[in-house]
Design a protein around this motif. Sequence first.
Motif, PDB file in Angstrom:
ATOM      1  N   PHE A 192       0.848  -1.186   0.000  1.00 57.77           N
ATOM      2  CA  PHE A 192       0.000   0.000   0.000  1.00 57.77           C
ATOM      3  C   PHE A 192       0.889   1.244   0.000  1.00 57.77           C
ATOM      4  N   SER A 193       0.498   2.238  -0.753  1.00 64.07           N
ATOM      5  CA  SER A 193       1.206   3.513  -0.729  1.00 64.07           C
ATOM      6  C   SER A 193       0.614   4.405   0.362  1.00 64.07           C
ATOM      7  N   ILE A 194       1.418   5.343   0.831  1.00 61.48           N
ATOM      8  CA  ILE A 194       0.943   6.302   1.821  1.00 61.48           C
ATOM      9  C   ILE A 194       0.402   7.523   1.069  1.00 61.48           C
ATOM     10  N   LYS A 195      -0.881   7.740   1.199  1.00 56.40           N
ATOM     11  CA  LYS A 195      -1.535   8.823   0.468  1.00 56.40           C
ATOM     12  C   LYS A 195      -1.531  10.125   1.265  1.00 56.40           C
ATOM     13  N   GLU A 196      -1.695  10.007   2.603  1.00 53.61           N
ATOM     14  CA  GLU A 196      -1.826  11.218   3.423  1.00 53.61           C
ATOM     15  C   GLU A 196      -1.419  10.921   4.857  1.00 53.61           C
ATOM     16  N   GLN A 197      -0.792  11.917   5.508  1.00 51.04           N
ATOM     17  CA  GLN A 197      -0.466  11.832   6.925  1.00 51.04           C
ATOM     18  C   GLN A 197      -0.874  13.146   7.596  1.00 51.04           C
ATOM     19  N   ILE A 198      -1.582  13.030   8.710  1.00 52.47           N
ATOM     20  CA  ILE A 198      -1.992  14.217   9.464  1.00 52.47           C
ATOM     21  C   ILE A 198      -1.736  13.958  10.942  1.00 52.47           C
ATOM     22  N   VAL A 199      -1.055  14.882  11.608  1.00 51.11           N
ATOM     23  CA  VAL A 199      -0.852  14.768  13.049  1.00 51.11           C
ATOM     24  C   VAL A 199      -1.285  16.056  13.737  1.00 51.11           C
ATOM     25  N   ILE A 202      -3.468   8.343   9.106  1.00 48.68           N
ATOM     26  CA  ILE A 202      -2.675   7.893   7.972  1.00 48.68           C
ATOM     27  C   ILE A 202      -3.609   7.226   6.971  1.00 48.68           C
ATOM     28  N   VAL A 203      -3.526   7.661   5.724  1.00 51.43           N
ATOM     29  CA  VAL A 203      -4.347   7.093   4.660  1.00 51.43           C
ATOM     30  C   VAL A 203      -3.448   6.275   3.739  1.00 51.43           C
ATOM     31  N   PHE A 204      -3.779   5.000   3.603  1.00 55.10           N
ATOM     32  CA  PHE A 204      -3.053   4.099   2.708  1.00 55.10           C
ATOM     33  C   PHE A 204      -3.916   3.796   1.494  1.00 55.10           C
ATOM     34  N   ASN A 205      -3.256   3.513   0.374  1.00 55.78           N
ATOM     35  CA  ASN A 205      -4.002   3.249  -0.852  1.00 55.78           C
ATOM     36  C   ASN A 205      -3.402   2.058  -1.597  1.00 55.78           C
ATOM     37  N   TYR A 206      -4.320   1.244  -2.142  1.00 53.82           N
ATOM     38  CA  TYR A 206      -3.906   0.114  -2.967  1.00 53.82           C
ATOM     39  C   TYR A 206      -4.800   0.075  -4.200  1.00 53.82           C
ATOM     40  N   LYS A 207      -4.154   0.077  -5.366  1.00 51.05           N
ATOM     41  CA  LYS A 207      -4.888   0.060  -6.628  1.00 51.05           C
ATOM     42  C   LYS A 207      -4.670  -1.282  -7.313  1.00 51.05           C
ATOM     43  N   TYR A 208      -5.758  -1.950  -7.639  1.00 55.34           N
ATOM     44  CA  TYR A 208      -5.706  -3.275  -8.254  1.00 55.34           C
ATOM     45  C   TYR A 208      -6.301  -3.183  -9.653  1.00 55.34           C
ATOM     46  N   ASN A 209      -5.552  -3.703 -10.636  1.00 53.66           N
ATOM     47  CA  ASN A 209      -5.989  -3.546 -12.033  1.00 53.66           C
ATOM     48  C   ASN A 209      -6.742  -4.739 -12.595  1.00 53.66           C
ATOM     49  N   GLY A 210      -7.020  -5.736 -11.740  1.00 49.25           N
ATOM     50  CA  GLY A 210      -7.815  -6.875 -12.197  1.00 49.25           C
ATOM     51  C   GLY A 210      -7.013  -7.937 -12.914  1.00 49.25           C
ATOM     52  N   PHE A 225     -11.517  -8.058 -11.495  1.00 50.32           N
ATOM     53  CA  PHE A 225     -12.356  -6.886 -11.266  1.00 50.32           C
ATOM     54  C   PHE A 225     -11.512  -5.749 -10.672  1.00 50.32           C
ATOM     55  N   PRO A 226     -11.206  -4.712 -11.442  1.00 50.95           N
ATOM     56  CA  PRO A 226     -10.371  -3.611 -10.930  1.00 50.95           C
ATOM     57  C   PRO A 226     -11.065  -2.849  -9.799  1.00 50.95           C
ATOM     58  N   TYR A 227     -10.261  -2.448  -8.823  1.00 48.72           N
ATOM     59  CA  TYR A 227     -10.803  -1.637  -7.733  1.00 48.72           C
ATOM     60  C   TYR A 227      -9.703  -0.785  -7.133  1.00 48.72           C
ATOM     61  N   ASN A 228     -10.110   0.205  -6.372  1.00 47.83           N
ATOM     62  CA  ASN A 228      -9.187   1.012  -5.578  1.00 47.83           C
ATOM     63  C   ASN A 228      -9.609   0.898  -4.117  1.00 47.83           C
ATOM     64  N   LEU A 229      -8.657   0.513  -3.274  1.00 43.61           N
ATOM     65  CA  LEU A 229      -8.939   0.318  -1.852  1.00 43.61           C
ATOM     66  C   LEU A 229      -8.183   1.362  -1.041  1.00 43.61           C
ATOM     67  N   GLU A 230      -8.910   2.111  -0.247  1.00 44.46           N
ATOM     68  CA  GLU A 230      -8.308   3.124   0.617  1.00 44.46           C
ATOM     69  C   GLU A 230      -8.557   2.727   2.065  1.00 44.46           C
ATOM     70  N   LEU A 231      -7.507   2.725   2.844  1.00 36.40           N
ATOM     71  CA  LEU A 231      -7.572   2.323   4.250  1.00 36.40           C
ATOM     72  C   LEU A 231      -7.043   3.462   5.110  1.00 36.40           C
ATOM     73  N   THR A 232      -7.865   3.934   6.032  1.00 40.93           N
ATOM     74  CA  THR A 232      -7.480   5.049   6.896  1.00 40.93           C
ATOM     75  C   THR A 232      -7.438   4.600   8.338  1.00 40.93           C
ATOM     76  N   TYR A 233      -6.267   4.786   8.962  1.00 38.36           N
ATOM     77  CA  TYR A 233      -6.105   4.564  10.396  1.00 38.36           C
ATOM     78  C   TYR A 233      -6.140   5.915  11.094  1.00 38.36           C
ATOM     79  N   THR A 234      -6.984   6.029  12.108  1.00 37.51           N
ATOM     80  CA  THR A 234      -7.010   7.236  12.932  1.00 37.51           C
ATOM     81  C   THR A 234      -6.785   6.829  14.382  1.00 37.51           C
TER      82      THR A 234
END
Length: 306
Positions: free
Chosen positions: A112-119, A126-134, A141-150
């Motif tokens: 996963f890439s790190i898309k955003e960090q806020i402190v 921290i927002v992580f992103n994973y892009k799947y092209n199928g 089935f292509p999708y984009n998954l965004e995972l945010t830890y707060t």
Amino acid sequence: MYKITVTKNENPLLNEVIVSNKALNFESSIFPNLGASLQKLNCNNIELIDGISPDSNGLETYKSKYNSAILFPFPNRITNGTYQFENKNYSLEINEIALNNRLHGLVFNQSFSIKEQIVTEKNAKIVFNYKYNGDIAGFPFPYNLELTYTFTKDNVNLNFEVLNEGKTAFPFGFGWHPYFKVSNLKESTLDFEAKTQYLVDKNMIPTDETPLKFETPLLIEDTFLDDCFITEKSSTSLKTDAYNIAIDFSSKKPTSFLQVYTPDTRDCIAIEPMTCAPNSFNNKNGLLTLEADQKYTWTVDLNYSI
């Protein structure tokens, strides 16, 4: 004040995103290249999460235990790795060889890439992103998954957002696979609200529902658990001699399930919220469908007290 530090390892799989707060005596660690999984959650010198060590032994542990793995597009098992969707047959690579199943989805070992960090003084996000092209034939089935830890005081929130980037619908479910460290499992108490659980075959695939085999809250004692419960409410709690936790997840019945597993080591317990049942791609229990260009959001809220 919260602080976010990104550290790199000789083995990129062991790179870490460390969240800390000295005033709260708090530290956590996420491994972006192991599916953005949470491998450490320490507060006041108490270890809550049973994660992996940042070395080759840790990687071997993760392969077998899936510590805190993000489970998508399905949690748990698909029997024989095969399923049918909209009159088409699909086959996934088997990764639970002994039981001939596909286990725990497709993103637990992805980067996963790190898309955003806020402190701020009160939280870290921290927002992580994973892009799947199928490109996997068994799930094209292509999708984009965004995972945010707060992270806030006494709380970790996980927000999952998936966007269908393809031209057709696809089946899916979410799950999270944390283990919690327990020094005295025998004297710990697990609670949730459910009337039924699944009976399973020799390959751990559900065959039928049966009334709950015990009353809750459950004083664990010597009970062995490797069961999926059909929850009436999307919440569960664990009381130990060192800390208490409460987990709330946003899906409601009939897309609310809880898998609980007590390893033979008896030094931890896996408490896994899920939106669907094991083998949901075949039995359809709790199975969700995401249309083209549509989003779905799921949240898990972990509260703890020391």
